[in-house]
Design a protein around this motif. Structure first.
Motif, PDB file in Angstrom:
ATOM      1  N   ARG A  19       8.979 -16.302  -4.584  1.00 33.68           N
ATOM      2  CA  ARG A  19       9.192 -15.202  -5.726  1.00 33.68           C
ATOM      3  C   ARG A  19       8.312 -13.734  -5.454  1.00 33.68           C
ATOM      4  N   ALA A  20       8.356 -13.329  -4.183  1.00 35.48           N
ATOM      5  CA  ALA A  20       7.795 -12.253  -3.973  1.00 35.48           C
ATOM      6  C   ALA A  20       8.490 -11.158  -4.362  1.00 35.48           C
ATOM      7  N   LEU A  21       7.960 -10.066  -4.805  1.00 35.60           N
ATOM      8  CA  LEU A  21       8.593  -8.736  -4.990  1.00 35.60           C
ATOM      9  C   LEU A  21       8.077  -7.594  -4.271  1.00 35.60           C
ATOM     10  N   LEU A  22       8.871  -6.710  -3.922  1.00 31.75           N
ATOM     11  CA  LEU A  22       8.605  -5.444  -3.152  1.00 31.75           C
ATOM     12  C   LEU A  22       8.191  -4.402  -4.284  1.00 31.75           C
TER      13      LEU A  22
ATOM     14  N   ARG B 218       5.045   7.614  -5.779  1.00 33.49           N
ATOM     15  CA  ARG B 218       4.675   8.427  -4.641  1.00 33.49           C
ATOM     16  C   ARG B 218       4.396   7.893  -3.400  1.00 33.49           C
ATOM     17  N   ARG B 219       4.495   6.358  -3.624  1.00 39.47           N
ATOM     18  CA  ARG B 219       4.389   5.634  -2.279  1.00 39.47           C
ATOM     19  C   ARG B 219       5.755   5.538  -1.359  1.00 39.47           C
ATOM     20  N   VAL B 220       5.959   5.835  -0.270  1.00 47.79           N
ATOM     21  CA  VAL B 220       7.199   5.843   0.591  1.00 47.79           C
ATOM     22  C   VAL B 220       7.510   4.596   1.086  1.00 47.79           C
ATOM     23  N   VAL B 221       6.638   3.590   1.222  1.00 54.68           N
ATOM     24  CA  VAL B 221       6.822   2.331   1.827  1.00 54.68           C
ATOM     25  C   VAL B 221       6.134   1.246   0.780  1.00 54.68           C
ATOM     26  N   PRO B 222       6.862   0.180   0.799  1.00 55.54           N
ATOM     27  CA  PRO B 222       6.491  -1.006  -0.116  1.00 55.54           C
ATOM     28  C   PRO B 222       5.549  -1.701   0.141  1.00 55.54           C
ATOM     29  N   ALA B 223       4.962  -2.776  -0.820  1.00 57.56           N
ATOM     30  CA  ALA B 223       3.883  -3.655  -0.579  1.00 57.56           C
ATOM     31  C   ALA B 223       4.522  -4.850  -1.181  1.00 57.56           C
ATOM     32  N   TYR B 224       3.917  -5.994  -0.922  1.00 66.91           N
ATOM     33  CA  TYR B 224       4.197  -7.277  -1.427  1.00 66.91           C
ATOM     34  C   TYR B 224       3.455  -7.599  -2.679  1.00 66.91           C
ATOM     35  N   ALA B 225       4.203  -8.041  -3.712  1.00 69.29           N
ATOM     36  CA  ALA B 225       3.191  -8.838  -4.780  1.00 69.29           C
ATOM     37  C   ALA B 225       3.821 -10.306  -4.954  1.00 69.29           C
ATOM     38  N   VAL B 226       2.959 -10.873  -5.191  1.00 70.15           N
ATOM     39  CA  VAL B 226       3.401 -12.318  -5.407  1.00 70.15           C
ATOM     40  C   VAL B 226       2.492 -12.992  -6.814  1.00 70.15           C
ATOM     41  N   PRO B 227       3.051 -13.996  -7.196  1.00 73.46           N
ATOM     42  CA  PRO B 227       2.837 -14.579  -8.498  1.00 73.46           C
ATOM     43  C   PRO B 227       1.267 -15.178  -8.148  1.00 73.46           C
ATOM     44  N   VAL B 228       0.468 -14.907  -9.140  1.00 77.47           N
ATOM     45  CA  VAL B 228      -0.864 -15.438  -9.005  1.00 77.47           C
ATOM     46  C   VAL B 228      -0.911 -16.976  -8.454  1.00 77.47           C
TER      47      VAL B 228
ATOM     48  N   VAL C  50       3.634  13.091  -1.163  1.00 79.78           N
ATOM     49  CA  VAL C  50       3.897  11.434  -1.041  1.00 79.78           C
ATOM     50  C   VAL C  50       2.608  10.862  -0.297  1.00 79.78           C
ATOM     51  N   LEU C  51       2.583   9.506  -0.588  1.00 82.36           N
ATOM     52  CA  LEU C  51       1.714   8.723  -0.230  1.00 82.36           C
ATOM     53  C   LEU C  51       2.229   7.973   0.768  1.00 82.36           C
ATOM     54  N   ASP C  52       1.854   8.261   2.159  1.00 81.48           N
ATOM     55  CA  ASP C  52       2.425   7.207   3.236  1.00 81.48           C
ATOM     56  C   ASP C  52       1.319   6.259   3.547  1.00 81.48           C
ATOM     57  N   PRO C  53       1.464   5.217   4.588  1.00 85.14           N
ATOM     58  CA  PRO C  53       0.428   4.246   4.874  1.00 85.14           C
ATOM     59  C   PRO C  53      -0.847   4.779   5.226  1.00 85.14           C
ATOM     60  N   ARG C  54      -1.016   5.896   5.544  1.00 88.78           N
ATOM     61  CA  ARG C  54      -2.379   6.584   5.860  1.00 88.78           C
ATOM     62  C   ARG C  54      -3.190   6.632   4.695  1.00 88.78           C
ATOM     63  N   VAL C  55      -2.514   6.730   3.628  1.00 86.51           N
ATOM     64  CA  VAL C  55      -3.330   6.841   2.287  1.00 86.51           C
ATOM     65  C   VAL C  55      -3.605   5.492   1.923  1.00 86.51           C
ATOM     66  N   PRO C  56      -5.181   5.028   1.647  1.00 88.22           N
ATOM     67  CA  PRO C  56      -5.595   3.777   1.675  1.00 88.22           C
ATOM     68  C   PRO C  56      -4.794   3.098   0.498  1.00 88.22           C
ATOM     69  N   PHE C  57      -4.839   1.653   0.558  1.00 87.31           N
ATOM     70  CA  PHE C  57      -4.121   0.902  -0.712  1.00 87.31           C
ATOM     71  C   PHE C  57      -4.878   1.009  -1.687  1.00 87.31           C
ATOM     72  N   ALA C  58      -6.363   1.423  -1.782  1.00 92.14           N
ATOM     73  CA  ALA C  58      -6.986   1.267  -2.750  1.00 92.14           C
ATOM     74  C   ALA C  58      -6.937   2.444  -3.909  1.00 92.14           C
ATOM     75  N   ALA C  59      -6.196   3.749  -3.307  1.00 89.99           N
ATOM     76  CA  ALA C  59      -6.066   4.685  -4.003  1.00 89.99           C
ATOM     77  C   ALA C  59      -4.709   4.575  -4.743  1.00 89.99           C
ATOM     78  N   HIS C  60      -4.818   4.177  -6.066  1.00 91.67           N
ATOM     79  CA  HIS C  60      -3.557   3.762  -6.718  1.00 91.67           C
ATOM     80  C   HIS C  60      -3.197   4.933  -7.445  1.00 91.67           C
ATOM     81  N   SER C  61      -1.617   5.083  -7.875  1.00 91.29           N
ATOM     82  CA  SER C  61      -0.936   5.833  -8.505  1.00 91.29           C
ATOM     83  C   SER C  61      -0.567   5.368  -9.865  1.00 91.29           C
ATOM     84  N   THR C  62      -0.924   4.176 -10.379  1.00 92.61           N
ATOM     85  CA  THR C  62      -0.298   3.871 -11.506  1.00 92.61           C
ATOM     86  C   THR C  62      -1.427   2.895 -12.279  1.00 92.61           C
TER      87      THR C  62
END
Length: 280
Positions: free
Chosen positions: A39-42, A47-57, A91-103
């Motif tokens: 049940r994962a979501l992309l 501003r992120r140009v590549v997705p990350a995976y989100a999964v239900p807790v 834009v935030l490409d993969p070089r911008v750390p995951f911890a830098a959030h834009s939402t």
């Protein structure tokens, strides 16, 4: 009224976006399954140009805990890189750390079963993503879609590469010195990126200096890099290639590509403008 697809995609980059996937997604760390979900979501943060995976807790093997590190500051508008042909945003490409959030949302830690290790996660404050944790792709040791290992980041279902053989005459130079010339390039057309010209190694005349730099592309595999000695000095990491490409890019094996952003490229006698990208 018409709309150019590039403008449509670029116009949505300032939004929090998501897309369900039918693939079974699995993340592993320290030999244990950290998360497994059908049940994962992309998820693309603004501003992120590549997705990350989100999964239900409930699909996390050991649940969530406090963030593993203090929360990083949000990514301000000036953070990131320019792609003016796509958007006026940085834009935030993969070089911008995951911890830098834009939402808006809450950072969390995701426990690795049987270990003290904690992987970074993020719970966006949006009703459509309630109950989901976005995981840092770089946190686990390995990711899989079904039984196929992923590289670099999750694959974007709206992104593709096309590799085409061509007979165009390509010349690459810097400071007036010819670095390569070929009439048998392979052209790579990749969504929202400049055309790339991959050349046989024997058509490259410039002295290449091996680099320790390595990067991963979700579509092409692990890239090796070389610096180029030019009359203006050493252009670092100006050339890359894929010694062992993924199946989608098998034709690129052992070919070399120059960053158009850093050298001069002439195709069939016509100089090409240097593109402005995160690699400029």
């Amino acid at each position: 009224m018409t709309v150019r697809m590039r403008d449509l995609v670029g116009g949505a980059l300032d939004q929090l976006r998501y897309e369900p996937t039918a693939k079974r997604v699995r993340a592993e760390a320290d030999g244990a399954v950290l998360a497994q979900s059908e049940r994962a979501l992309l998820v693309w943060e603004p501003r992120r140009v590549v997705p990350a995976y989100a999964v239900p807790v409930e699909d996390l093997a050991a649940g969530v805990t406090a963030p593993p590190v203090p929360a990083a500051p949000d990514a301000p508008d000036g953070t990131g890189f320019a792609i003016p042909d796509v958007t006026a945003l940085r834009v935030l490409d993969p070089r911008v750390p995951f911890a830098a959030h834009s939402t808006p949302g809450d950072p969390v830690g995701v426990r690795v079963p049987g270990s003290d290790r904690v992987v970074e996660g993020f719970c966006p404050a949006d009703p459509a993503l309630a109950g989901h944790v976005v995981l840092d792709f770089a946190g686990p040791d390995a990711w899989y879609e079904e039984d196929e290992r992923l590289h670099g980041h999750p694959r974007d279902p709206f992104h593709r590469i096309d590799v085409r053989a061509a007979s165009r005459h390509v010349e690459v130079s810097s400071g007036g010195r010819l670095l390569a010339a070929s009439a048998r390039p392979l052209l790579v057309f990749e969504t929202l990126l400049p055309v790339r010209w991959y050349l046989p190694a024997e058509d490259v005349t410039a002295p290449l200096v091996p680099s320790g730099t390595r990067t991963e592309c979700a579509y092409k595999g692990e890239a090796s890099y070389w610096s180029v000695q030019t009359p203006d000095g050493l252009v670092r990491d100006a050339v890359w290639g894929y010694p062992d490409p993924l199946p989608d890019a098998a034709q690129l094996r052992d070919l070399l590509c120059f960053f158009d952003e850093r050298v001069d490229v002439v195709v069939d006698g016509v100089p090409r403008p240097r593109p402005v990208t995160p690699w400029s």
